[in-house]
Design a protein around this motif. Structure first.
Motif, PDB file in Angstrom:
ATOM      1  N   ASP A 123     -31.302  65.193  45.690  1.00 28.44           N
ATOM      2  CA  ASP A 123     -31.778  64.924  44.478  1.00 28.44           C
ATOM      3  C   ASP A 123     -30.551  64.436  43.571  1.00 28.44           C
ATOM      4  O   ASP A 123     -30.659  63.494  42.799  1.00 28.44           O
ATOM      5  N   VAL A 160     -33.277  60.347  51.998  1.00 27.27           N
ATOM      6  CA  VAL A 160     -33.451  59.348  50.826  1.00 27.27           C
ATOM      7  C   VAL A 160     -33.724  58.005  51.657  1.00 27.27           C
ATOM      8  O   VAL A 160     -34.372  57.269  51.361  1.00 27.27           O
ATOM      9  N   ARG A 204     -30.560  60.817  44.369  1.00 27.72           N
ATOM     10  CA  ARG A 204     -31.749  60.276  43.643  1.00 27.72           C
ATOM     11  C   ARG A 204     -31.159  60.014  42.074  1.00 27.72           C
ATOM     12  O   ARG A 204     -31.575  59.079  41.495  1.00 27.72           O
ATOM     13  N   LYS A 205     -30.603  61.360  41.597  1.00 28.60           N
ATOM     14  CA  LYS A 205     -30.465  61.053  40.300  1.00 28.60           C
ATOM     15  C   LYS A 205     -29.298  60.167  39.764  1.00 28.60           C
ATOM     16  O   LYS A 205     -29.426  59.457  38.775  1.00 28.60           O
ATOM     17  N   SER A 257     -29.084  64.738  53.696  1.00 26.30           N
ATOM     18  CA  SER A 257     -29.551  64.274  52.445  1.00 26.30           C
ATOM     19  C   SER A 257     -29.520  62.637  52.251  1.00 26.30           C
ATOM     20  O   SER A 257     -30.812  62.345  51.977  1.00 26.30           O
TER      21      SER A 257
END
Ligand SMILES: [Fe+2]
Length: 610
Positions: free
Chosen positions: A218, A282, A221-222, A278
């Motif tokens: 996350d 993604v 992505r952020k 991670s």
């Protein structure tokens, strides 16, 4: 003497990473090889003189007989991108500018003269764009008349990802993503951050991912990447340093992930594993979204992939399972080495407009066995110069003898037929072992390859039995698809054992534990009788002895060394490792019987920290 009507095209990729050459004769791929195999310098990026010499020899021609040369990118446009980037980021980029310039000024922008001088011929040179070469390498050798083609890599001239439709001998580009927004460079940034070498350690990062949890997905992505529904994306360049500096990531990136990059060779921590998982997650998300979007846009069933990101076989496996594409073909030399092949095929089909015929099933890559083969007389020559102990075995006995060695828990170096083109060993230059053994993974990693114990091994399986052992129906001849081990081959109690990180390795997970990764997946190579009969028959014989049509296949080299090319390379590698047997065509070498065992040390092999 070559026939005057024959058209010979030499493809070249060079000066960035993994130089290579190939020759296409009247559309047929005659030979292809990476320079590193001959110079013994891993990822050698120099002008591929030795690979070219080999290709010419295999084709039975000299440089004057070449009709065209295809060079895999446009040097002037690439130079423009590099200059533009440096000036945009000036004065920050001055150090990397100064580092890169001498090679550009000396070699890259005067490429035409350089190639002509090296070859001693004035053959016309065609320069497709970098991604056109990748597209050509993905589509033209594929079995499909019509397919979506998707390429993803670090960067070529400006493009970092391109997609289009190939039909017959035509390729229509539908769109592209441009530098600095690059899925390959994003992955490489994390390769760098986790202490692995950019442009070669990406495979390790992918192998490490199943040990971790996607805790940082996350955050990525952020802050780092904005992914749209169609798979297109933009990177937030605030966090990266590759435009201006000599590193991939900057202090903001390090702050975001709570510390500096891992020092190479220092212990891999749980955090590194979580980061690996991670970024892998993604990356897969982008790959699947892109594939889905292209399938919906075109309504086509077939997908072809190339570019360095297409070596992400976990992502490829998910595209096959989760997208609406029915078939997928991935160029085995998906990285820049394959650009040499793409450039040559580009000239044949696109530039010269020759017709392309395919049958929808068989590809034109010949199992990627496109490198040198050594005949009996070559091996005899080697035996004359080196003191060894060997036994010569007939063709008919060979598969059974090798199967018995594997079944007897020996580690066997197999050297037979033509060398593979691309980063994977496919049974031509492979180290084999018993996939049923729980100990084999650490034995081969630590005692034979001298590499990290977490690195997983891949299985070779008889193509007609693949779905018996794995959740996959499709063939995977180039070891570029990952699928789960079938539920009925899994040991149920292994699912209840709680272990963290590297400790996960100690759990016996399936009836083929040596190739079952910690997440119960495997990077599959399916072996077909018509493409590699000896290798097929070895596995078939092993199945007769053991009831298991699956063996371990890992590349024949030690850590940091290119895959072996000649019988000498193979014997040397055999002697410095704890391999039990070496098979070079019909010759069997047993370690225990070799003279001069102390003569060979690891220093005899040139390696690089990879
Ligand atoms: Fe590339």
């Amino acid at each position: 003497m070559p026939d005057q009507n024959d058209i010979y095209i030499l493809g070249i990729s060079a000066f960035y990473h993994d130089s290579a050459a190939c020759i296409v004769k009247n559309g047929d791929i005659v030979a292809a090889a990476q320079e590193e195999r001959f110079t013994r310098k891993k990822h050698d990026f120099s002008f591929p003189k030795k690979a070219i010499d080999y290709c010419l020899e295999e084709a039975g021609i000299s440089a004057e007989d070449l009709t065209y040369i295809g060079y895999y990118e446009k040097p002037f446009i690439k130079f423009e991108r590099i200059l533009y980037t440096y000036f945009t980021y000036a004065p920050l980029g001055i150090r990397s500018f100064l580092k890169a310039m001498p090679l550009w000024l000396k070699k890259k922008i005067f490429l035409k003269e350089l190639i002509h001088n090296e070859l001693g011929s004035e053959t016309p040179i065609i320069f497709p764009e970098h991604h056109e070469s990748h597209i050509a390498s993905a589509f033209y050798p594929s079995p499909y008349e019509k397919a979506v083609v998707l390429t993803m890599d670090g960067v070529g001239e400006w493009t970092t990802s391109s997609y289009g439709v190939g039909e017959g001998n035509k390729m229509d580009l539908l769109g592209e993503i441009k530098f600095p927004h690059s899925l390959g460079l994003l992955y490489s940034a994390f390769t760098y951050y986790t202490g692995f070498r950019v442009n070669s350690g990406e495979y390790k990062l992918m192998g490490l991912a199943p040990y971790g949890e996607p805790k940082y997905a996350d955050l990525i992505r952020k802050h780092l990447i904005d992914i749209k529904e169609d798979g297109s994306f933009k990177l937030n360049m605030k966090y990266f340093n590759y435009c201006a500096g000599l590193t991939m990531t900057n202090h903001r990136f390090h702050k975001l992930f709570g510390g500096p990059p891992r020092k190479p060779e220092s212990p891999v921590t749980q955090k590194d594993m979580d980061i690996a998982r991670s970024i892998q997650q993604v990356t897969e998300e982008v790959m699947i979204k892109m594939a889905n979007h292209l399938q919906e846009e075109t309504g086509l069933d077939n997908l072809c992939l190339a570019g360095g990101v297409a070596l992400n076989c976990v992502g490829n496996g998910r595209i096959l399972r989760e997208s609406k594409f029915k078939n997928i073909w991935i160029q085995p030399a998906a990285g820049d080495a394959g650009g040499a092949l793409g450039a040559a095929l580009f000239v044949w089909y696109r530039y010269l407009g020759n017709e392309r015929t395919v049958d929808g099933v068989h590809d034109l890559q010949k199992g990627s066995y496109l490198g040198p083969k050594f005949l009996d007389e070559d091996i005899q020559e080697f035996l004359k110069t080196t003191e060894t102990h060997y036994e010569r075995v007939d063709d008919a006995q060979l598969p059974k003898r090798i199967a018995e060695m594997i079944n007897g828990q020996n580690v066997v170096g197999l050297f037979q037929g033509r060398m593979e083109f691309g980063p994977r060993a496919l049974g031509g230059r492979s180290i084999l072992g018993d996939a049923r053994s729980q100990e084999m993974q650490s034995t081969i990693n630590l005692k034979i390859k001298f590499r990290e114990s977490f690195r997983p091994f891949a299985p070779s399986v008889l193509v007609e039995r693949v779905s018996e052992y794995f959740d996959q129906e499709a063939s995977s001849p180039y070891m570029l698809l990952v699928a789960d081990v079938k539920e009925d081959k899994i040991l149920p109690e292994s699912r209840n054992t709680q272990k963290q990180g590297i400790e996960k390795l100690k759990i016996k997970r399936s009836v083929i534990p040596a190739i079952t990764h910690v997440d119960y997946s495997a990077r599959i190579q399916t072996v077909a009788e018509d493409t590699n009969p000896l290798y097929y028959n070895i596995i078939k014989e092993f199945d007769k002895l053991s009831g298991c049509p699956v063996i371990i296949n890992t590349s024949f080299n030690i850590r940091g060394e290119p895959i072996v090319c000649t019988p000498e390379d193979a014997y040397r590698c055999f002697m410095v490792t704890n391999m039990d047997y070496l098979v070079v065509e019909n010759y069997i070498f047993e370690k225990a019987k070799q003279p001069n065992k102390d003569k060979y040390t690891k220093d005899d092999i040139s390696t690089v920290l990879d």
